[in-house]
Design a protein around this motif. Structure first.
Motif, PDB file in Angstrom:
ATOM      1  N   PRO A 188       0.792  -1.233   0.000  1.00 56.26           N
ATOM      2  CA  PRO A 188       0.000   0.000   0.000  1.00 56.26           C
ATOM      3  C   PRO A 188       0.826   1.286   0.000  1.00 56.26           C
ATOM      4  O   PRO A 188       0.259   2.375  -0.134  1.00 56.26           O
ATOM      5  N   VAL A 189       2.151   1.202   0.177  1.00 47.56           N
ATOM      6  CA  VAL A 189       2.988   2.400   0.195  1.00 47.56           C
ATOM      7  C   VAL A 189       2.913   3.085  -1.166  1.00 47.56           C
ATOM      8  O   VAL A 189       3.018   2.429  -2.211  1.00 47.56           O
ATOM      9  N   VAL A 190       2.747   4.399  -1.167  1.00 44.87           N
ATOM     10  CA  VAL A 190       2.725   5.172  -2.405  1.00 44.87           C
ATOM     11  C   VAL A 190       4.167   5.411  -2.856  1.00 44.87           C
ATOM     12  O   VAL A 190       5.023   5.776  -2.041  1.00 44.87           O
ATOM     13  N   LEU A 191       4.447   5.197  -4.126  1.00 40.08           N
ATOM     14  CA  LEU A 191       5.797   5.354  -4.656  1.00 40.08           C
ATOM     15  C   LEU A 191       5.907   6.626  -5.488  1.00 40.08           C
ATOM     16  O   LEU A 191       4.984   6.991  -6.211  1.00 40.08           O
ATOM     17  N   GLU A 192       7.048   7.265  -5.378  1.00 43.26           N
ATOM     18  CA  GLU A 192       7.337   8.510  -6.088  1.00 43.26           C
ATOM     19  C   GLU A 192       8.359   8.229  -7.195  1.00 43.26           C
ATOM     20  O   GLU A 192       9.163   7.311  -7.082  1.00 43.26           O
ATOM     21  N   THR A 193       8.320   9.035  -8.266  1.00 39.88           N
ATOM     22  CA  THR A 193       8.971   8.662  -9.521  1.00 39.88           C
ATOM     23  C   THR A 193      10.379   9.183  -9.744  1.00 39.88           C
ATOM     24  O   THR A 193      10.971   8.887 -10.777  1.00 39.88           O
ATOM     25  N   SER A 194      10.942   9.976  -8.843  1.00 43.81           N
ATOM     26  CA  SER A 194      12.221  10.611  -9.177  1.00 43.81           C
ATOM     27  C   SER A 194      13.373   9.617  -9.166  1.00 43.81           C
ATOM     28  O   SER A 194      13.381   8.636  -8.417  1.00 43.81           O
ATOM     29  N   TRP A 195      14.354   9.901 -10.007  1.00 44.96           N
ATOM     30  CA  TRP A 195      15.577   9.097 -10.083  1.00 44.96           C
ATOM     31  C   TRP A 195      16.706  10.018 -10.552  1.00 44.96           C
ATOM     32  O   TRP A 195      17.152   9.953 -11.695  1.00 44.96           O
ATOM     33  N   PRO A 196      17.140  10.917  -9.663  1.00 45.86           N
ATOM     34  CA  PRO A 196      18.121  11.915 -10.106  1.00 45.86           C
ATOM     35  C   PRO A 196      19.468  11.274 -10.470  1.00 45.86           C
ATOM     36  O   PRO A 196      19.834  10.252  -9.888  1.00 45.86           O
ATOM     37  N   PRO A 197      20.177  11.845 -11.449  1.00 45.59           N
ATOM     38  CA  PRO A 197      19.835  13.125 -12.092  1.00 45.59           C
ATOM     39  C   PRO A 197      18.818  13.024 -13.227  1.00 45.59           C
ATOM     40  O   PRO A 197      18.283  14.035 -13.647  1.00 45.59           O
ATOM     41  N   ARG A 198      18.516  11.804 -13.734  1.00 44.97           N
ATOM     42  CA  ARG A 198      17.572  11.680 -14.848  1.00 44.97           C
ATOM     43  C   ARG A 198      16.777  10.391 -14.722  1.00 44.97           C
ATOM     44  O   ARG A 198      17.353   9.296 -14.658  1.00 44.97           O
ATOM     45  N   LEU A 199      15.459  10.491 -14.728  1.00 47.37           N
ATOM     46  CA  LEU A 199      14.607   9.317 -14.768  1.00 47.37           C
ATOM     47  C   LEU A 199      14.876   8.501 -16.024  1.00 47.37           C
ATOM     48  O   LEU A 199      14.740   7.273 -16.019  1.00 47.37           O
ATOM     49  N   ALA A 200      15.287   9.163 -17.089  1.00 42.67           N
ATOM     50  CA  ALA A 200      15.567   8.473 -18.354  1.00 42.67           C
ATOM     51  C   ALA A 200      16.734   7.501 -18.236  1.00 42.67           C
ATOM     52  O   ALA A 200      16.968   6.699 -19.155  1.00 42.67           O
ATOM     53  N   ASP A 201      17.482   7.525 -17.120  1.00 48.07           N
ATOM     54  CA  ASP A 201      18.567   6.564 -16.923  1.00 48.07           C
ATOM     55  C   ASP A 201      18.033   5.157 -16.658  1.00 48.07           C
ATOM     56  O   ASP A 201      18.778   4.177 -16.780  1.00 48.07           O
ATOM     57  N   LEU A 202      16.759   5.040 -16.261  1.00 46.56           N
ATOM     58  CA  LEU A 202      16.145   3.731 -16.041  1.00 46.56           C
ATOM     59  C   LEU A 202      15.526   3.219 -17.340  1.00 46.56           C
ATOM     60  O   LEU A 202      15.049   4.004 -18.165  1.00 46.56           O
ATOM     61  N   GLU A 203      15.524   1.917 -17.500  1.00 44.23           N
ATOM     62  CA  GLU A 203      14.969   1.308 -18.702  1.00 44.23           C
ATOM     63  C   GLU A 203      13.452   1.543 -18.773  1.00 44.23           C
ATOM     64  O   GLU A 203      12.736   1.253 -17.801  1.00 44.23           O
ATOM     65  N   PRO A 204      12.944   2.029 -19.897  1.00 48.75           N
ATOM     66  CA  PRO A 204      11.499   2.264 -20.012  1.00 48.75           C
ATOM     67  C   PRO A 204      10.653   1.025 -19.743  1.00 48.75           C
ATOM     68  O   PRO A 204       9.610   1.118 -19.097  1.00 48.75           O
ATOM     69  N   ASP A 205      11.106  -0.131 -20.220  1.00 48.97           N
ATOM     70  CA  ASP A 205      10.329  -1.352 -19.992  1.00 48.97           C
ATOM     71  C   ASP A 205      10.222  -1.655 -18.502  1.00 48.97           C
ATOM     72  O   ASP A 205       9.174  -2.121 -18.023  1.00 48.97           O
ATOM     73  N   ARG A 206      11.302  -1.396 -17.769  1.00 47.07           N
ATOM     74  CA  ARG A 206      11.272  -1.648 -16.329  1.00 47.07           C
ATOM     75  C   ARG A 206      10.330  -0.668 -15.638  1.00 47.07           C
ATOM     76  O   ARG A 206       9.563  -1.058 -14.738  1.00 47.07           O
ATOM     77  N   LEU A 207      10.365   0.588 -16.036  1.00 43.71           N
ATOM     78  CA  LEU A 207       9.464   1.578 -15.445  1.00 43.71           C
ATOM     79  C   LEU A 207       8.008   1.215 -15.698  1.00 43.71           C
ATOM     80  O   LEU A 207       7.175   1.283 -14.787  1.00 43.71           O
ATOM     81  N   ARG A 208       7.701   0.841 -16.922  1.00 44.53           N
ATOM     82  CA  ARG A 208       6.321   0.453 -17.225  1.00 44.53           C
ATOM     83  C   ARG A 208       5.889  -0.744 -16.383  1.00 44.53           C
ATOM     84  O   ARG A 208       4.768  -0.794 -15.860  1.00 44.53           O
ATOM     85  N   ALA A 209       6.781  -1.718 -16.229  1.00 47.22           N
ATOM     86  CA  ALA A 209       6.450  -2.908 -15.442  1.00 47.22           C
ATOM     87  C   ALA A 209       6.213  -2.544 -13.982  1.00 47.22           C
ATOM     88  O   ALA A 209       5.297  -3.072 -13.333  1.00 47.22           O
ATOM     89  N   ILE A 210       7.029  -1.649 -13.433  1.00 49.84           N
ATOM     90  CA  ILE A 210       6.861  -1.210 -12.047  1.00 49.84           C
ATOM     91  C   ILE A 210       5.513  -0.517 -11.874  1.00 49.84           C
ATOM     92  O   ILE A 210       4.759  -0.796 -10.930  1.00 49.84           O
ATOM     93  N   ILE A 211       5.189   0.395 -12.789  1.00 48.60           N
ATOM     94  CA  ILE A 211       3.931   1.140 -12.688  1.00 48.60           C
ATOM     95  C   ILE A 211       2.748   0.192 -12.788  1.00 48.60           C
ATOM     96  O   ILE A 211       1.785   0.279 -12.007  1.00 48.60           O
ATOM     97  N   ARG A 212       2.801  -0.744 -13.721  1.00 44.06           N
ATOM     98  CA  ARG A 212       1.667  -1.652 -13.913  1.00 44.06           C
ATOM     99  C   ARG A 212       1.527  -2.603 -12.726  1.00 44.06           C
ATOM    100  O   ARG A 212       0.413  -2.957 -12.320  1.00 44.06           O
ATOM    101  N   ARG A 213       2.654  -3.029 -12.150  1.00 46.46           N
ATOM    102  CA  ARG A 213       2.577  -3.950 -11.015  1.00 46.46           C
ATOM    103  C   ARG A 213       2.095  -3.239  -9.762  1.00 46.46           C
ATOM    104  O   ARG A 213       1.268  -3.766  -9.008  1.00 46.46           O
ATOM    105  N   HIS A 214       2.582  -2.032  -9.530  1.00 45.84           N
ATOM    106  CA  HIS A 214       2.224  -1.332  -8.294  1.00 45.84           C
ATOM    107  C   HIS A 214       0.882  -0.626  -8.422  1.00 45.84           C
ATOM    108  O   HIS A 214       0.134  -0.538  -7.437  1.00 45.84           O
ATOM    109  N   GLY A 215       0.603  -0.097  -9.606  1.00 47.71           N
ATOM    110  CA  GLY A 215      -0.643   0.624  -9.834  1.00 47.71           C
ATOM    111  C   GLY A 215      -0.430   2.120  -9.848  1.00 47.71           C
ATOM    112  O   GLY A 215       0.134   2.683  -8.910  1.00 47.71           O
TER     113      GLY A 215
END
Length: 270
Positions: A188-215
């Motif tokens: 139930p913990v709410v997750l925040e999206t920052s990943w300094p210095p750039r969120l784009a450093d994370l793989e898009p497929d992984r980000l999508r999977a995290i968002i879809r799994r967590h909601g």
């Protein structure tokens, strides 16, 4: 409405000193002042932002909250500070005196553990007062800091105070994303999206999977200003190919609900 939940601000005369002491790997890209934040928000199309204050020591809690409580509330949401070296009642009174309904915890700079019984005691008081809490989660520069903000300790705090409206920065584990996925995702913990210095450093497929799994209904947008550019971070989220409802929830809808809802809002669906 786009709301950035993760923006650090300091008084004009303090911001340059604070930013000069930041790690070289996280060079600030903006000046850390309230005026600078408002200018950045205009450029990025951000309507509202949380202005975060952090007291590294107990003796600075009250003046930090006085400053944060004074920021422009038309566009900024004051998130103040507490410290485990102060009694629970004194922490709560400092927030109430300055009309603050949000708090930032920082295991690195405040040298506090999310599993510390004193922090948990404060969290009980914050939950009862309806205060939203956002915390740094994940790596902190050395082994001790890494332990204080570990993803498993995010869950210790949540389980100890399940009614706390708790937001964990950096997907629950800065530079400890494997652990965060194992420990925090799906909770139930709410997750925040920052990943300094750039969120784009994370793989898009992984980000999508995290968002879809967590909601997306338990995800909120944060930039970690002034260490990252909100405009670039928003563009990265929009590039993920999420549907309109998911994107809208992350960029503002989830946080609006969290700030206005009851203390159990973050856990109501689980």
């Amino acid at each position: 409405m786009i709301i950035d939940v993760h923006c650090h601000v300091w008084p004009d005369h303090i911001a340059p000193r604070v930013l000069a002491s930041r790690p070289a790997s996280l060079d600030p890209v903006f000046d850390g002042t309230v005026a600078g934040l408002l200018k950045t928000m205009d450029a990025a199309g951000v309507q509202r932002a949380a202005g975060l204050g952090i007291a590294n020591a107990a003796r600075t809690v009250h003046r930090t909250n006085e400053f944060i409580g004074s920021i422009d509330r038309d566009r900024l949401i004051p998130f103040g500070t507490v410290h485990p070296d102060l009694p629970v009642e004194e922490n709560l009174r400092s927030l109430a005196d300055n009309g603050i309904r949000g708090v930032k915890l920082h295991p690195l700079f405040q040298e506090l553990s999310l599993a510390d019984p004193r922090v948990i005691d404060i969290a009980h008081g914050l939950a009862e007062a309806g205060v939203v809490v956002i915390t740094h989660a994940g790596a902190g520069g050395d082994a001790a800091a890494n332990e204080r903000g570990a993803p498993r300790n995010v869950m210790v705090l949540h389980r100890a105070v399940p009614g706390l409206r708790l937001i964990a920065c950096h997907y629950g584990g800065y530079h400890r994303l494997d652990e965060a996925e194992a420990e925090v995702l799906g909770s139930p913990v709410v997750l925040e999206t920052s990943w300094p210095p750039r969120l784009a450093d994370l793989e898009p497929d992984r980000l999508r999977a995290i968002i879809r799994r967590h909601g997306a209904d338990r995800m909120v947008f944060g930039s970690d200003w002034p260490m990252a550019d909100p405009g670039a971070e928003i563009a990265t989220i929009r590039s993920l190919g999420l549907d309109a409802a998911e994107e809208g929830a992350i960029l503002g809808g989830t946080l609006e609900r969290l700030l206005s809802g009851p203390a159990t809002a973050a856990s109501a669906s689980r």
